[in-house]
Scaffold this motif. Sequence first.
Motif, short mmCIF file in Angstrom:
data_model
loop_
_atom_site.label_atom_id
_atom_site.label_comp_id
_atom_site.label_asym_id
_atom_site.label_seq_id
_atom_site.Cartn_x
_atom_site.Cartn_y
_atom_site.Cartn_z
N THR A 38 0.83 -1.23 0.16
CA THR A 38 -0.20 0.17 -0.14
C THR A 38 0.92 1.27 -0.02
OG1 THR A 38 -1.54 -1.18 1.07
CG2 THR A 38 -1.86 1.25 1.39
N ARG A 40 3.86 1.32 -1.19
CA ARG A 40 4.60 1.58 -2.23
C ARG A 40 3.68 2.15 -3.56
NH1 ARG A 40 6.17 -3.88 -3.44
NH2 ARG A 40 7.69 -3.61 -1.74
N ARG A 41 2.42 1.66 -3.25
CA ARG A 41 1.21 2.20 -4.36
C ARG A 41 1.01 3.51 -4.13
NH1 ARG A 41 -3.16 -0.57 -2.77
NH2 ARG A 41 -2.00 -2.76 -2.64
N LYS A 42 1.40 4.12 -2.90
CA LYS A 42 0.99 5.85 -2.81
C LYS A 42 2.18 6.35 -3.33
CE LYS A 42 -1.99 5.33 1.34
NZ LYS A 42 -1.77 5.45 2.93
N HIS A 44 4.23 5.30 -5.77
CA HIS A 44 4.15 5.21 -7.19
C HIS A 44 3.08 6.31 -7.81
CE1 HIS A 44 7.12 2.37 -7.55
NE2 HIS A 44 6.14 1.31 -7.00
N LYS A 45 2.17 6.34 -6.96
CA LYS A 45 0.89 7.34 -7.31
C LYS A 45 1.38 8.70 -7.26
CE LYS A 45 -3.97 8.45 -6.37
NZ LYS A 45 -4.94 8.31 -5.50
#
Length: 181
Positions: A38, A40-42, A44-45
């Motif tokens: 999660t 990491r997703r933030k 990358h976003k």
Amino acid sequence: PPAAAAAARIPVSLPPHSGRARRPLSFSPLPHPSTTPTMRRKRHKATRRALRFFRIAAGFREPYKVLLDGNFVHALRGTAPEEALTRLLGARCRALTTRCVLAELATLPECAEALHAAKRGAALHKCGHEGEPLPAAACLKACVGDGNGDHFVVATQDRSLRTALGRTPAGATIFVSAAGP
């Protein structure tokens, strides 16, 4: 090892008013495995949003041209620069370095591995300082220039260089945090 298993469990009992039987629950001091993706997703976003801004406002396009500083390559710790940049940016990119950066890396004995990685994993950009090499920060500032007409993204760990390039219109910089690319 039953004693070790019992020692690894931390007893947590339910409050007395809950009506349920008291029994110990296992508690792991480590975060839940789903928190790392999660975060990491933030990250990358946020990177995608920043790249979209530079694409719209300054005309950047894929493959992104990334000028590598020696301390950035040293911070990658043996990872191929182009592979790490592709993973970090989430898009195709072209890793470039200058003769001045390579000359600065050659003077530092602890950066021999970084010098080898920079020579192997990055193309050479002609900076125009062939006679006497400048310090890497000055060379990268000169390559970017006043308006960053060549649409370079500068990869550096140097905070002063990042702030100086941040004042430049269309001065995109990236760095590697302690958590990794």
